[in-house]
Scaffold this motif. Sequence first.
Motif: not given
Length: 177
Positions: A65-75, A93-95, A98-103
């Motif tokens: 949630x933090x990563x999405x709100x900070x738009x880190x996932x977009x970058x 960070x599951x889910x 694309x490009x973000x690999x979680x176990x």
Amino acid sequence: MILDGKLFDTDRLAETTVSVKGDTIDAWHSGKHRDFGANIQAVMRPDGLPIWTSDAMPGHLHDLTCAQRLDVTGALYWAASELRLSTLADSGYEGAGQGIHAPCKQPADGRRLAVDNRTYNAVLRSMRCLGERGFAILVGRWRTLRHSTASPRQVGDIVRAALHLTHFEYRHLPESC
């Protein structure tokens, strides 16, 4: 690159919010850690040196949630699609996309993961372990990050200052003009 989040321990800040269940909760209290703090996201190089840290987010928020709100996932999506630079992350960070690999998580019914998923997790952990070093570098070197009596909202600035000092110490500074 490696994406990770950490709860930095702070004193309590009297700020409430409404949870997803509709209850009034303390915004800076993490139920997972059972402590007050600020959630900071960071991106690390493959060798573990942190290269970016976020602003402080309330401790009750999940890493994704933090990563999405900070738009880190977009970058990171852009980096994966345009630069072919994937990101490794932990199960928080599951889910993420694309490009973000979680176990892969263990099945809920108690069965073991398939062999290919267990192998994927082992390879991911072995590559991501150096990235875990990023927060250890910051917290181990800068004692003020272990517990802050400042407002949790200021922790992001303190971590960012420690990041710049760490870059100076490791001689990881951008070239001058």
